[in-house]
Write a protein that holds these residues in place. Structure first.
Motif, PDB file in Angstrom:
ATOM      1  N   LYS A 239      86.030 107.524 -34.059  1.00  0.00           N
ATOM      2  CA  LYS A 239      84.944 107.675 -34.785  1.00  0.00           C
ATOM      3  C   LYS A 239      85.311 108.079 -36.361  1.00  0.00           C
ATOM      4  O   LYS A 239      84.328 107.920 -37.171  1.00  0.00           O
ATOM      5  N   TYR A 258      82.487 100.412 -44.904  1.00  0.00           N
ATOM      6  CA  TYR A 258      82.627 100.840 -43.344  1.00  0.00           C
ATOM      7  C   TYR A 258      81.788 101.758 -43.016  1.00  0.00           C
ATOM      8  O   TYR A 258      80.887 101.970 -41.889  1.00  0.00           O
ATOM      9  N   GLN A 259      81.674 102.966 -43.915  1.00  0.00           N
ATOM     10  CA  GLN A 259      80.893 104.052 -43.384  1.00  0.00           C
ATOM     11  C   GLN A 259      79.314 103.749 -43.349  1.00  0.00           C
ATOM     12  O   GLN A 259      78.672 104.253 -42.481  1.00  0.00           O
ATOM     13  N   LYS A 262      78.800 101.999 -39.986  1.00  0.00           N
ATOM     14  CA  LYS A 262      78.742 103.127 -38.945  1.00  0.00           C
ATOM     15  C   LYS A 262      77.510 104.021 -38.661  1.00  0.00           C
ATOM     16  O   LYS A 262      76.930 104.282 -37.827  1.00  0.00           O
ATOM     17  N   GLN A 263      77.231 104.292 -40.138  1.00  0.00           N
ATOM     18  CA  GLN A 263      75.904 105.247 -40.134  1.00  0.00           C
ATOM     19  C   GLN A 263      74.666 104.558 -39.632  1.00  0.00           C
ATOM     20  O   GLN A 263      73.982 105.139 -39.072  1.00  0.00           O
ATOM     21  N   THR A 265      74.444 102.047 -37.414  1.00  0.00           N
ATOM     22  CA  THR A 265      74.707 102.082 -35.897  1.00  0.00           C
ATOM     23  C   THR A 265      74.398 103.297 -35.230  1.00  0.00           C
ATOM     24  O   THR A 265      73.940 103.574 -34.176  1.00  0.00           O
ATOM     25  N   ASP A 266      74.787 104.665 -35.889  1.00  0.00           N
ATOM     26  CA  ASP A 266      74.431 105.816 -35.284  1.00  0.00           C
ATOM     27  C   ASP A 266      72.965 106.172 -35.255  1.00  0.00           C
ATOM     28  O   ASP A 266      72.487 106.709 -34.309  1.00  0.00           O
ATOM     29  N   LEU A 342      79.925  95.582 -35.159  1.00  0.00           N
ATOM     30  CA  LEU A 342      79.424  96.868 -34.614  1.00  0.00           C
ATOM     31  C   LEU A 342      78.107  96.876 -33.804  1.00  0.00           C
ATOM     32  O   LEU A 342      77.914  97.952 -33.001  1.00  0.00           O
ATOM     33  N   GLN A 349      78.305 102.212 -26.778  1.00  0.00           N
ATOM     34  CA  GLN A 349      78.114 103.750 -27.120  1.00  0.00           C
ATOM     35  C   GLN A 349      76.892 104.141 -26.527  1.00  0.00           C
ATOM     36  O   GLN A 349      77.114 105.551 -25.943  1.00  0.00           O
ATOM     37  N   ALA A 396      86.389  97.229 -37.065  1.00  0.00           N
ATOM     38  CA  ALA A 396      85.079  97.237 -36.394  1.00  0.00           C
ATOM     39  C   ALA A 396      85.860  96.700 -35.184  1.00  0.00           C
ATOM     40  O   ALA A 396      85.117  96.847 -33.932  1.00  0.00           O
ATOM     41  N   THR A 399      87.495  98.876 -32.734  1.00  0.00           N
ATOM     42  CA  THR A 399      86.477  99.783 -32.304  1.00  0.00           C
ATOM     43  C   THR A 399      85.867  99.258 -30.885  1.00  0.00           C
ATOM     44  O   THR A 399      85.798  99.851 -29.847  1.00  0.00           O
TER      45      THR A 399
END
Length: 493
Positions: A239, A258-259, A262-263, A265-266, A342, A349, A396, A399
């Motif tokens: 992560k 990239y961040q 990811k955020q 998807t969080d 992602l 996840q 990605a 991951t």
């Protein structure tokens, strides 16, 4: 209160707090992304990625190990709980002191070694970040062990709300990305103080300590934290280390793209995280009392409902990623392919959030740690190979590829523990995939027509309506059960 009612009540509290936390995070993400631009945004989250790697050594696995033994001894011998909490706090203070002092001494050398001397002020401030975040997280994990999920939810909500206020406030005063980091620090510090006070008065003071600390319990607390530390190390690689590597090989703007992916998807994973956080202590209690059949039914039902939400959500994310990012974050179109790749990680996840903590409470932390360690090393290797060659999309892909293996191993371990009814689960998930396919066809027909946020919202609503209708028609979604759950949750307050 029955197990079902307790889970519903805890899930509701956790989901509400998670909603507050994620809403505040969403607002923070949108404002910071626009104010700081991709370079500043990337610099902030590259520094936070480095600090979260350091955080691993400051926390070890003490929080989850403490929660596991709290859950066990709540059933076996409540008098040991005050002794257990004191030991955990002492161990945490010792480790935190060593790690924080080392970071303060070497922050400049670390920044230079990573190729960005300008990151040194962020790493110096990171000493405070690590301490504050550590106690905020510890209090949440301890409340999970006590099955006092309302308190854990409150700590998380306070963390998200205060972080938003102070980060935006400091940025508004002109302190830039470093000011945003101090906003994080203040938010975590307030939440940590709030959590520790609650833990003391609502949990520690409510138990009469046993005359003697059980021989070997303090040692077992540390020993069980070792495989949990290995698992946390692997989680950090999955992560956080990819963000660090993107910054090392590419540019701050690439980190920003990239961040952002990811955020987003969080945010989608908040419900699954809430459900996993809620049900996992029950597995420890049920194993301690020999009720594994009840644990199996609970997991199978939770997994089916989770997939009913997340497989269609991932398909929808692939379809709407382009118009969504283009309209909301016009400077961040480089995040679109990352977000689409992602989408697969969202499903994986969601399963992990439901499964991993449950394995820890079932006493299978060591096996999970081995699996996590192996796949994380593979993830690190793939990142090293793919980021320099194909950029942020390579991170990605790494991951998703390695997490697929990890999820498969987790499910196998849980199956060995609970004897899951594989055929029944496969039929249910197959039905979910069919529903997702029909929904995807409908949404893909209208997506090319989307030219505004209102139209984008309409496309999402169309997909949701089709999904809901098919889910109800298939019998996977029972409206009477939904009303019953909402009613029992509301009635129990």
């Amino acid at each position: 209160m029955s197990t079902r009612e307790h889970i519903v009540r805890g899930f509701k509290a956790t989901l509400v707090s998670r909603a507050v936390y994620m809403l505040s995070s969403a607002l923070l993400m949108i404002v910071l992304a626009r104010v700081l631009n991709p370079d500043g945004y990337g610099a902030l989250y590259w520094a936070i990625g480095i600090l979260m790697v350091v955080q691993l050594f400051a926390d070890l696995g003490l929080g989850k190990s403490t929660a596991r033994y709290i859950s066990e001894y709540s059933e076996r011998d409540e008098g040991q709980l005050p002794h257990l909490l004191r030991s955990a706090i002492v161990y945490k203070l010792v480790v935190l002191t060593v790690v924080a002092y080392a970071l303060l001494l070497f922050h400049e050398r670390i920044a230079v070694a990573l190729g960005d001397p300008d990151a040194a002020p962020f790493l110096a401030a990171g000493v405070l970040f690590i301490v504050a975040n550590s106690f905020s997280g510890f209090s949440m994990m301890a409340f999970q062990g006590f099955n006092r999920l309302g308190y854990s939810a409150a700590v998380q909500a306070v963390s998200g709300a205060t972080r938003l206020v102070f980060a935006l406030g400091f940025v508004g005063l002109g302190f830039g990305a470093l000011g945003a980091l101090f906003g994080y620090i203040v938010g975590y510090a307030i939440a940590g103080a709030f959590g520790l006070v609650l833990l003391y008065y609502k949990c520690y003071c409510t138990y009469d300590p046993a005359d003697a600390y059980e021989d070997g319990l303090s040692r077992r607390l540390v020993e069980y934290s070792i495989p949990l530390t290995a698992t946390r190390s692997a989680n950090v690689i999955d992560k956080r280390l990819d963000v660090v590597l993107v910054g090392f090989f590419l540019t701050p703007a690439a980190v920003g793209f990239y961040q952002l992916g990811k955020q987003i998807t969080d945010f989608l994973l908040a419900p699954a995280e809430s459900l996993g956080f809620t049900i996992s202590p029950n597995f420890g209690e049920q194993k301690a009392s020999g009720r594994l059949e009840q644990a199996r039914r609970l997991y199978e039902k939770s997994l089916t409902h989770t997939m009913l939400v997340y497989i269609p959500a991932a398909v929808g994310l692939v379809l709407v990623a382009d118009p969504f990012v283009t309209m909301v974050f016009p400077q961040y179109q480089g995040a679109i392919p990352v977000l689409q790749v992602l989408a697969g990680f969202v499903v994986l996840q969601a399963v992990t959030n439901l499964t991993s903590d449950s394995l820890d409470y079932l006493g299978r932390a060591r096996h999970r740690a081995i699996a996590k360690g192996v796949t994380s090393v593979a993830n690190f290797g793939l990142n090293l190979a793919l980021i320099p060659t194909i950029g942020i999309v390579g991170a990605a892909i790494a991951t998703v590829a390695t997490h697929t293996v990890y999820v498969a191993v987790n499910l196998y371990i849980l199956h060995r523990e609970l004897s899951l009814r594989v055929g029944r689960l496969a039929r249910s998930i197959g039905t979910v995939c069919g529903i997702s396919l029909v929904m995807a066809v409908a949404v893909s027909l209208v997506t090319p027509l989307v030219s505004s946020l209102v139209m984008l919202f309409g496309a999402i609503v169309l997909g949701t309506v089709i999904w809901a209708g098919l889910a109800i028609a298939s019998g996977l979604l029972d409206l009477r059960e939904v009303r019953s759950v909402l009613g029992s949750a509301g009635g129990k307050g």
